[in-house]
Design a protein around this motif. Structure first.
Motif, mmCIF file in Angstrom:
data_model
loop_
_atom_site.group_PDB
_atom_site.id
_atom_site.type_symbol
_atom_site.label_atom_id
_atom_site.label_comp_id
_atom_site.label_asym_id
_atom_site.label_seq_id
_atom_site.Cartn_x
_atom_site.Cartn_y
_atom_site.Cartn_z
ATOM 1 N N GLN A 142 49.592 38.162 32.311
ATOM 2 C CA GLN A 142 48.773 37.299 33.154
ATOM 3 C C GLN A 142 47.526 36.826 32.410
ATOM 4 O OE1 GLN A 142 48.688 38.827 37.435
ATOM 5 N NE2 GLN A 142 49.725 40.527 36.406
ATOM 6 N N ILE A 143 46.888 37.725 31.682
ATOM 7 C CA ILE A 143 45.718 37.329 30.899
ATOM 8 C C ILE A 143 46.107 36.281 29.858
ATOM 9 C CG2 ILE A 143 44.086 38.143 29.142
ATOM 10 C CD1 ILE A 143 43.861 40.763 30.721
ATOM 11 N N ALA A 202 41.574 31.080 42.158
ATOM 12 C CA ALA A 202 41.214 32.101 41.190
ATOM 13 C C ALA A 202 42.398 32.474 40.308
ATOM 14 C CB ALA A 202 40.695 33.347 41.897
ATOM 15 N N LEU A 203 42.147 32.523 39.009
ATOM 16 C CA LEU A 203 43.108 33.043 38.042
ATOM 17 C C LEU A 203 42.753 34.469 37.641
ATOM 18 C CD1 LEU A 203 43.204 29.858 35.799
ATOM 19 C CD2 LEU A 203 45.047 30.620 37.311
ATOM 20 N N TRP A 204 41.460 34.738 37.564
ATOM 21 C CA TRP A 204 40.978 36.089 37.256
ATOM 22 C C TRP A 204 39.678 36.322 38.025
ATOM 23 C CZ3 TRP A 204 43.236 40.057 34.745
ATOM 24 C CH2 TRP A 204 42.449 41.167 34.448
ATOM 25 N N LYS A 205 39.651 37.372 38.812
ATOM 26 C CA LYS A 205 38.463 37.700 39.602
ATOM 27 C C LYS A 205 37.655 38.770 38.879
ATOM 28 C CE LYS A 205 37.901 36.806 43.646
ATOM 29 N NZ LYS A 205 37.073 35.789 44.355
ATOM 30 N N LEU A 206 36.346 38.551 38.795
ATOM 31 C CA LEU A 206 35.466 39.504 38.139
ATOM 32 C C LEU A 206 34.950 40.533 39.139
ATOM 33 C CD1 LEU A 206 33.440 36.993 35.946
ATOM 34 C CD2 LEU A 206 35.253 38.560 35.185
ATOM 35 N N THR A 207 34.930 41.781 38.706
ATOM 36 C CA THR A 207 34.377 42.830 39.548
ATOM 37 C C THR A 207 32.870 42.612 39.681
ATOM 38 O OG1 THR A 207 36.054 44.391 38.776
ATOM 39 C CG2 THR A 207 34.084 45.312 39.830
ATOM 40 N N GLY A 222 35.566 39.412 31.213
ATOM 41 C CA GLY A 222 34.889 40.537 31.832
ATOM 42 C C GLY A 222 35.867 41.394 32.619
ATOM 43 N N ARG A 223 35.381 42.514 33.084
ATOM 44 C CA ARG A 223 36.246 43.455 33.802
ATOM 45 C C ARG A 223 36.556 42.905 35.189
ATOM 46 N NH1 ARG A 223 38.313 48.085 32.492
ATOM 47 N NH2 ARG A 223 38.740 49.737 34.023
ATOM 48 N N GLY A 224 37.817 42.999 35.547
ATOM 49 C CA GLY A 224 38.200 42.469 36.849
ATOM 50 C C GLY A 224 39.689 42.640 37.087
ATOM 51 N N PHE A 225 40.261 41.692 37.829
ATOM 52 C CA PHE A 225 41.673 41.808 38.203
ATOM 53 C C PHE A 225 42.249 40.407 38.373
ATOM 54 C CE2 PHE A 225 39.064 41.786 41.946
ATOM 55 C CZ PHE A 225 39.744 41.033 42.900
ATOM 56 N N PRO A 226 43.570 40.255 38.268
ATOM 57 C CA PRO A 226 44.157 38.909 38.347
ATOM 58 C C PRO A 226 44.166 38.355 39.760
ATOM 59 C CG PRO A 226 45.875 40.561 38.183
ATOM 60 C CD PRO A 226 44.577 41.298 38.016
ATOM 61 N N ALA A 234 53.540 34.393 35.580
ATOM 62 C CA ALA A 234 53.669 35.180 34.354
ATOM 63 C C ALA A 234 54.965 35.978 34.332
ATOM 64 C CB ALA A 234 52.462 36.114 34.215
ATOM 65 N N MET A 235 55.312 36.604 35.455
ATOM 66 C CA MET A 235 56.504 37.453 35.470
ATOM 67 C C MET A 235 57.786 36.633 35.514
ATOM 68 S SD MET A 235 55.340 40.838 37.627
ATOM 69 C CE MET A 235 54.770 39.997 39.098
ATOM 70 N N ALA A 236 57.794 35.543 36.266
ATOM 71 C CA ALA A 236 58.985 34.690 36.290
ATOM 72 C C ALA A 236 59.271 34.139 34.902
ATOM 73 C CB ALA A 236 58.797 33.545 37.291
#
Length: 476
Positions: A142-143, A202-207, A222-226, A234-236
């Motif tokens: 994903q990144i 959002a593609l990547w959310k920052l904590t 930065g640190r966060g989550f997708p 990404a997985m497909a």
């Protein structure tokens, strides 16, 4: 088409495609092979029957494609991170929220509800996925896709995270036929003021500073989550390639989730169309309202079991409605479907017990009607109706009928080979065998033997009842 014989009526499969808003022939990218990606569950709670309907439809499609001779790769994902409670990229992550409410770890919650979902699929007769990837196991992919989008100028960063710039993709509104100037109609009004447009996602959310999440990872931003949408792209792509044949999901995914998947995938991969066919399942309807956890509807497969209903009765119920139409749901309706299913199983049991050899020329017409219905945009109600019509066809022998029902069950998957319930035929195998022997004698016009068996059973207090669909028996 695959290079092997297929049932008559299944030579060409036609499916409605959400993107083109038309029913079109399936034309796989690689002859004889089909890749399917199905949006799976967000595993923060049990899946409702509405969620499970969107699993039953791709399972039926997969089975039809296998029957047509295709080599099918079926991928369905597990969302165990990144799905916010609001489609406008605001609010808490559903997994984090569930963990906070229960005191459990997000990983434990995800593991429990993933297994419950998998068990529900089995109870509903679904084939196991070929690949079942989890979002949390594919953070690197994903990144990497977000980095590709960034390098191509499709993103921007604000304090909240990395966002896709919908203005960089002029075709953004085309997939769902959106009017982005009518924000309320698209469900995109939100409170993140720094976004350039409400449709940006959002593609990547920052904590946030000072916050510690259970699920967070280091990234170039930065640190966060997708974000929720990037996981499916990404997985497909990883498991089916940069372009693939069929993507399925619930109709509620069209306006936001799948629109966003199309945008980010086509921009990152430089392909169009990314997917050959988009197949979307309509809602189950509770008096004008879809079955939804967010609405407080917690009707699950366990609900059916608690009501004494065979889970396969729900599968049969689903086959009675076309996947592109809302289907009115009630426990009584599923119970009635269960009654019809038991009757069909009884007919199948009697036909199989009668023995004999099937004649393909006699049952080919019924076979063609069944498969033609499924080839026509998965018209399951018409296919089931073709089976019932065959049970009333006087020209079909029991062996012909069993051959048809046995083949049909490879795609319907409602266990037509199951032993009938005791309240329909009793539970005496010896009597079942005598009734079957009598049926075979009648089919051979050996009426002396037929009458003798009837008299023997009558002496035991067993009444044989002849019906247009076969003989049943009951104790006087």
């Amino acid at each position: 088409m695959p290079d092997r014989d297929v049932p008559l009526g299944l030579e060409e499969i036609r499916l409605y495609d959400t993107r083109t808003r038309s029913v079109r022939p399936l034309e796989p990218l690689e002859p004889g092979k089909v890749g399917i990606y199905t949006c799976g569950p967000t595993v923060y709670a049990p899946q409702t029957l509405g969620n499970m309907r969107s699993q039953l439809v791709p399972d039926l499609l997969r089975r039809v494609l296998i029957a047509a001779g295709y080599d099918v790769t079926f991928v369905t994902n597990i969302t165990d991170v990144g799905h916010l409670v609001d489609d406008s990229d605001d609010g808490d992550d559903k997994m984090e929220k569930a963990a906070a409410a229960t005191g459990e770890s997000a990983a434990d919650i995800a593991a429990r509800y993933t297994e419950q979902w998998a068990d529900d699929r089995r109870r509903l007769g679904c084939l196991e996925p070929d690949i079942r990837p989890k979002a949390a196991d594919h953070i690197a992919e994903q990144i990497a896709m977000v980095e590709t989008l960034e390098a191509k100028g499709h993103t921007y960063v604000i304090d909240d995270g990395v966002y896709f710039d919908t203005a960089s993709f002029p075709a953004y509104a085309d997939f769902a036929g959106l009017r982005l100037d009518d924000l309320e109609a698209t469900g995109r009004v939100d409170s993140i003021e720094a976004k350039r447009h409400p449709a940006d996602f959002a593609l990547w959310k920052l904590t946030p500073p000072g916050v510690k999440r259970q699920q967070e990872w280091d990234s170039p931003w930065g640190r966060g989550f997708p974000g929720w949408h990037i996981e499916c792209s990404a997985m497909a792509t990883k498991y089916l390639g940069e372009r693939f044949d069929i993507h399925t999901g619930g109709i509620d995914h069209v306006r936001v989730h799948h629109t966003n998947e199309v945008a980010q995938s086509e921009c990152a991969l430089d392909v169009h169309p990314w997917v050959g066919h988009w197949v979307h399942t309509e809602f189950l309807d509770l008096g004008g309202e879809k079955i939804s956890k967010s609405k407080g509807h917690v009707l699950t497969v366990d609900t059916l079991v608690d009501e004494g209903i065979d889970p396969l009765a729900f599968r049969y119920f689903s086959l009675q409605g076309h996947y592109r139409q809302n289907q009115a749901f009630s426990i009584d309706a599923v119970r009635a479907a269960g009654t019809a299913l038991r009757r069909l199983r009884l007919i199948a049991h009697q036909a199989r017990a009668a023995g004999g050899a099937a004649d393909p020329d006699r049952w080919e017409g019924a076979r063609r009607a069944f498969w033609s219905a499924l080839a026509d945009d998965l018209n399951a109600p018409a296919a089931v109706a073709a089976l019932w019509e065959a049970t009333r066809d006087p020209d079909l022998t029991p062996a012909d009928l069993w051959a048809l029902l046995e083949e049909a069950d490879t795609v319907l998957a409602v266990d037509l080979g199951a032993a009938p319930d005791a309240d329909q035929t009793g539970s005496d195998a010896r009597i079942d065998a005598l009734v079957a022997e009598r049926a075979a004698a009648r089919a051979a016009k050996d009426f002396a033997t037929s009458d003798r068996i009837r008299d023997e059973l009558a002496a035991e207090g067993i009444e044989v009842v002849d019906t247009p669909t076969g003989a049943t028996w009951r104790r006087r």
